[in-house]
Enzyme design. Structure first.
Site, PDB file in Angstrom:
ATOM      1  N   ASP A   2       0.841  -1.236  -0.004  1.00  0.00           N
ATOM      2  CA  ASP A   2       0.064   0.070   0.139  1.00  0.00           C
ATOM      3  C   ASP A   2       0.773   1.091   0.035  1.00  0.00           C
ATOM      4  O   ASP A   2       0.680   2.235  -0.907  1.00  0.00           O
ATOM      5  CB  ASP A   2      -0.967   0.147   1.287  1.00  0.00           C
ATOM      6  CG  ASP A   2      -1.950  -1.187   1.489  1.00  0.00           C
ATOM      7  OD1 ASP A   2      -2.372  -1.408   0.069  1.00  0.00           O
ATOM      8  OD2 ASP A   2      -2.280  -1.550   2.182  1.00  0.00           O
ATOM      9  N   ARG A   8      -1.591   0.920  16.279  1.00  0.00           N
ATOM     10  CA  ARG A   8      -1.959   1.972  15.762  1.00  0.00           C
ATOM     11  C   ARG A   8      -1.799   3.385  16.323  1.00  0.00           C
ATOM     12  O   ARG A   8      -1.209   4.190  15.800  1.00  0.00           O
ATOM     13  CB  ARG A   8      -3.343   1.789  14.968  1.00  0.00           C
ATOM     14  CG  ARG A   8      -3.223   0.598  14.072  1.00  0.00           C
ATOM     15  CD  ARG A   8      -2.123   0.536  12.916  1.00  0.00           C
ATOM     16  NE  ARG A   8      -2.090  -0.672  12.039  1.00  0.00           N
ATOM     17  CZ  ARG A   8      -1.143  -1.235  12.039  1.00  0.00           C
ATOM     18  NH1 ARG A   8      -0.130  -1.105  12.243  1.00  0.00           N
ATOM     19  NH2 ARG A   8      -1.244  -2.333  10.605  1.00  0.00           N
ATOM     20  N   ASP A  67      -7.989  -0.020  10.633  1.00  0.00           N
ATOM     21  CA  ASP A  67      -6.933   0.688  10.875  1.00  0.00           C
ATOM     22  C   ASP A  67      -6.972   2.105  10.646  1.00  0.00           C
ATOM     23  O   ASP A  67      -6.623   2.963  11.241  1.00  0.00           O
ATOM     24  CB  ASP A  67      -5.765   0.009  10.316  1.00  0.00           C
ATOM     25  CG  ASP A  67      -5.199  -1.176  11.005  1.00  0.00           C
ATOM     26  OD1 ASP A  67      -5.554  -1.428  11.971  1.00  0.00           O
ATOM     27  OD2 ASP A  67      -4.330  -1.489  10.287  1.00  0.00           O
ATOM     28  N   SER A 100      -2.067 -10.719   3.176  1.00  0.00           N
ATOM     29  CA  SER A 100      -2.106  -9.378   3.837  1.00  0.00           C
ATOM     30  C   SER A 100      -1.736  -9.662   4.944  1.00  0.00           C
ATOM     31  O   SER A 100      -2.086 -10.310   5.971  1.00  0.00           O
ATOM     32  CB  SER A 100      -3.247  -8.485   3.847  1.00  0.00           C
ATOM     33  OG  SER A 100      -3.289  -7.429   4.758  1.00  0.00           O
TER      34      SER A 100
END
Length: 412
Positions: free
Chosen positions: A20, A100, A129, A181
């Site tokens: 990404d 996060r 996220d 992923s």
């Protein structure tokens, strides 16, 4: 105040070097007037994933890369509060969830330092996220513009991301066939995508390269491994008599647990955004710590505290999973938990065997377990005749209802 696209000259990007964020740097420059892109990588224990990151970031268009060592901060200020609260979300030990806010807070700090106009992240519009990053940014930098490419661009899949990367000569560590992923940090490794999107299929635990932190229970040793963990006020401080710093301790238990097939979780969880998602998690050291901490609390917390703590543990888990780390309620729950942890000091021994964690002994200077009182033998504290009055009072509502029910109207 959110800025217009043409006013954005400098963007701080949460950069992992994965698929990404690798394509986001050129995409930002193409779509935001050739803006300056400052890449920021928060090192929360990704290991070799950070190798060669600076060269890659610069080659794809970033002006600079910050690599911030957040490992100690992550464990002590995010993981330990969750461990002390026994916080989980549907049995998931929150590996991605509490990383996060740690990373996003550091992003906000760099953005302020650099005088950035916006902060960008690579989270998808389907995932949790994006919420975790942005709620933290709202708490830390409420006036900062946030750019989320997945909610803007026309790319619809990871295959299309790879197409974009190939068209822009961006090197990738993955290919279309092994395109799981994954998210890795000191605490865990998550796996999503490909065959895991079908809950009817068993994960390929024994397939080479799938598991990274350990082995499947079938491949674990045929003899058990014993481990003794010492806690001080709910925080693990030593393993097998050796005092360790927080980072060293988690790394050691990850190795030990991984070798014994500990900490594998295959679940279909309820995402914050409304859909169900299937994932496989590896959390070997974390699973050991949660188990040991819970065992220690069985002898150091009174019944009412222990049971009430189970209720708020679920709420704490939901708050963390939903990205609400920097909120008054999460902070209040942590303060409550810290107070209860004053007596959660002692040693727990676990027997690790082929994915199982078996209680093998617990001691504490603050124990509430009195062998003399609990014994089935003769004791000096408990008069068994006292139980008659207790049962009569405790059972009074049941007896009264039964007597009065005899005179109730019968239903036709």
């Amino acid at each position: 105040m959110k800025k217009n696209k043409e006013d954005i000259k400098k963007v701080v990007l949460a950069y992992s070097g994965g698929l990404d964020t690798s394509i986001i740097i050129p995409w930002l420059k193409e779509n935001y007037n050739n803006c300056e892109v400052i890449a920021v990588s928060g090192d929360v224990g990704q290991g070799t994933e950070l190798d060669g990151l600076e060269e890659k970031a610069i080659k794809t268009g970033a002006s600079k890369l910050y690599v911030l060592d957040l490992k100690k901060d992550y464990i002590e200020n995010y993981i330990w509060p969750c461990l002390k609260a026994d916080a989980k979300y549907e049995d998931y030990l929150l590996g991605t969830s509490h990383a996060r806010p740690c990373i996003a807070k550091a992003l906000a700090d760099i953005a302020k330092k650099e005088g950035a106009d916006a902060i960008c992240h690579g989270c998808t519009g389907k995932g949790n996220d994006q919420v975790r990053f942005e709620l933290t940014l709202k708490a830390m930098a409420p006036d900062m513009t946030i750019i989320a490419p997945w909610r803007e661009w026309n790319i619809k899949s990871r295959d299309e991301e790879i197409d974009y990367a190939e068209a822009h000569n961006i090197p990738l560590k993955i290919n279309r066939e092994t395109n799981y992923s994954k998210d890795k940090n000191l605490w865990h490794l998550s796996h999503e995508g490909l065959d895991l999107e079908k809950p009817s299929l068993e994960p390929q635990y024994n397939k080479p390269g799938f598991l990274e932190l350990g082995v499947s229970p079938e491949q674990a040793p045929d003899t058990p491994t014993y481990v003794k963990i010492h806690f001080e006020k709910g925080i693990p401080t030593a393993v097998d008599g050796k005092e360790m710093g927080s980072v060293e301790l988690v790394e050691y238990l990850n190795k030990l647990g991984g070798e014994n097939g500990i900490g594998l979780l295959d679940i279909v969880e309820n995402r914050l955004v409304g859909m169900k998602s299937r994932g496989v998690y590896e959390t070997p050291g974390g699973a050991i710590l949660y188990k040991a901490h819970n065992v220690l609390e069985t002898i150091t917390l009174d019944k009412e505290s222990f049971h009430f703590k189970e209720i708020i543990a679920q709420k704490m888990g939901e708050l963390v999973y939903n990205g609400q780390w920097f909120t008054p309620l999460r902070e209040a729950i942590s303060a409550f938990t810290d107070d209860l942890q004053k007596t959660v000091t002692g040693d727990v021994t676990l027997k690790l065997y082929k994915g199982n964690m078996i209680n093998a002994g617990v001691t504490s200077p603050y124990t509430l377990y009195d062998e003399q009182t609990a014994s089935f033998g003769e004791d000096e504290d408990y008069n068994q005749a006292d139980a008659t009055g207790f049962i009569n009072l405790f059972g009074l509502p049941i007896a009264e209802r039964a007597k009065l029910a005899k005179s109730w109207p019968t239903e036709e």
